[in-house]
Write a protein that holds these residues in place. Structure first.
Motif, PDB file in Angstrom:
ATOM      1  N   CYS A  91     -11.819  15.885 -23.263  1.00  0.00           N
ATOM      2  CA  CYS A  91     -10.945  14.962 -23.994  1.00  0.00           C
ATOM      3  C   CYS A  91      -9.922  15.722 -24.833  1.00  0.00           C
ATOM      4  O   CYS A  91      -8.744  15.343 -24.903  1.00  0.00           O
ATOM      5  N   ALA A 176      -5.417   8.088 -24.795  1.00  0.00           N
ATOM      6  CA  ALA A 176      -6.686   7.398 -25.064  1.00  0.00           C
ATOM      7  C   ALA A 176      -7.034   6.450 -23.921  1.00  0.00           C
ATOM      8  O   ALA A 176      -8.202   6.346 -23.510  1.00  0.00           O
ATOM      9  N   GLN A 180     -10.376   6.910 -21.366  1.00  0.00           N
ATOM     10  CA  GLN A 180     -11.364   5.856 -21.099  1.00  0.00           C
ATOM     11  C   GLN A 180     -11.484   5.595 -19.601  1.00  0.00           C
ATOM     12  O   GLN A 180     -12.580   5.328 -19.090  1.00  0.00           O
ATOM     13  N   SER A 181     -10.371   5.696 -18.873  1.00  0.00           N
ATOM     14  CA  SER A 181     -10.430   5.461 -17.425  1.00  0.00           C
ATOM     15  C   SER A 181     -11.122   6.603 -16.692  1.00  0.00           C
ATOM     16  O   SER A 181     -11.670   6.403 -15.606  1.00  0.00           O
ATOM     17  N   GLN A 183     -13.707   8.270 -17.921  1.00  0.00           N
ATOM     18  CA  GLN A 183     -15.107   8.349 -18.350  1.00  0.00           C
ATOM     19  C   GLN A 183     -16.029   7.708 -17.319  1.00  0.00           C
ATOM     20  O   GLN A 183     -15.711   6.674 -16.727  1.00  0.00           O
ATOM     21  N   PRO A 186     -17.462   4.102 -19.226  1.00  0.00           N
ATOM     22  CA  PRO A 186     -16.568   3.892 -20.362  1.00  0.00           C
ATOM     23  C   PRO A 186     -17.102   2.900 -21.382  1.00  0.00           C
ATOM     24  O   PRO A 186     -17.619   1.843 -21.031  1.00  0.00           O
ATOM     25  N   PRO A 188     -15.642   0.860 -24.479  1.00  0.00           N
ATOM     26  CA  PRO A 188     -14.373   0.534 -25.134  1.00  0.00           C
ATOM     27  C   PRO A 188     -14.361   0.976 -26.594  1.00  0.00           C
ATOM     28  O   PRO A 188     -15.284   0.690 -27.353  1.00  0.00           O
ATOM     29  N   THR A 189     -13.348   1.704 -26.959  1.00  0.00           N
ATOM     30  CA  THR A 189     -13.169   2.147 -28.338  1.00  0.00           C
ATOM     31  C   THR A 189     -11.753   1.794 -28.773  1.00  0.00           C
ATOM     32  O   THR A 189     -10.850   1.679 -27.938  1.00  0.00           O
ATOM     33  N   LEU A 191      -8.017   1.838 -29.692  1.00  0.00           N
ATOM     34  CA  LEU A 191      -6.934   2.737 -29.301  1.00  0.00           C
ATOM     35  C   LEU A 191      -6.066   3.068 -30.510  1.00  0.00           C
ATOM     36  O   LEU A 191      -6.029   2.307 -31.487  1.00  0.00           O
TER      37      LEU A 191
END
Length: 202
Positions: A91, A176, A180-181, A183, A186, A188-189, A191
């Motif tokens: 990341c 960001a 996530q894509s 992961q 994923p 959701p966190t 943005l």
């Protein structure tokens, strides 16, 4: 020719070289890699022949103008590999590369120049190792390939914003979304804040 005159000529040559590099670096960062040598010479206050005496090709000028950015990119790769958590390291690399690309639009293309072949190959090996570790840890989706990151960087390079600060902010949000894509599972966190961007390239 006196020693004083020789030293002055050498000093002028160094000043010209430094000014050409500074202008080229700023031009490539702000406008991409298509800025003509003639335009760089004009902005530096020298003739095109002066530029070509110091840099035989545009690629040679590009390589030296962006050498600092290449070193920064290599440092980012090393920092990612040093992270105890492979996913966090991955990341970090994605975030930093995207941000550097937003600041210096010419950066991704520098790795294609011959003068940077060794650095390019080393960074590629480092990135592949980071991807391997993140996959083995179960954090990075197994079908991820380096071309996915290349596409993300190319899309990031297309961001147009009203100011460099807004461009960087938009890039952070896009990074960001991409992370996530990538992961494996994923979660959701939130943005980074959205940035108002033009709806067309015009």
């Amino acid at each position: 020719m006196t020693t004083e005159v020789v030293e002055r000529l050498r000093s002028d040559a160094r000043d010209n070289r430094g000014r050409i590099l500074a202008v080229a670096r700023a031009a490539f960062a702000a406008e991409g890699l298509d800025v003509p040598i003639r335009e760089i010479a004009r902005r530096a206050g020298v003739g095109p022949a002066t530029v070509y005496r110091r840099f035989q090709t545009k690629e040679a000028l590009l390589a030296e103008a962006l050498a600092e950015q290449m070193a920064s990119c290599s440092a980012v790769m090393a920092e990612g590999l040093a992270a105890s958590d492979p996913w966090r390291g991955f990341c970090l690399v994605v975030e930093r590369i995207m941000e550097m690309n937003a600041i210096d639009r010419g950066l991704p293309s520098t790795v294609e120049t011959g003068d940077h072949a060794e650095e390019r190959d080393q960074m590629l090996r480092q990135l592949l190792e980071l991807v391997r570790r993140a996959k083995e840890a179960g954090s990075l989706r197994q079908d991820f390939v380096l071309e996915d990151l290349s596409m993300a960087v190319m899309a990031n390079d297309g961001i147009r914003a009203a100011s460099p600060a807004m461009r960087v902010a938009a890039s952070r949000r896009f990074a960001a979304l991409m992370i996530q894509s990538f992961q494996a599972n994923p979660v959701p966190t939130p943005l980074p804040p959205a940035v108002r961007l033009p709806l067309s390239r015009g």
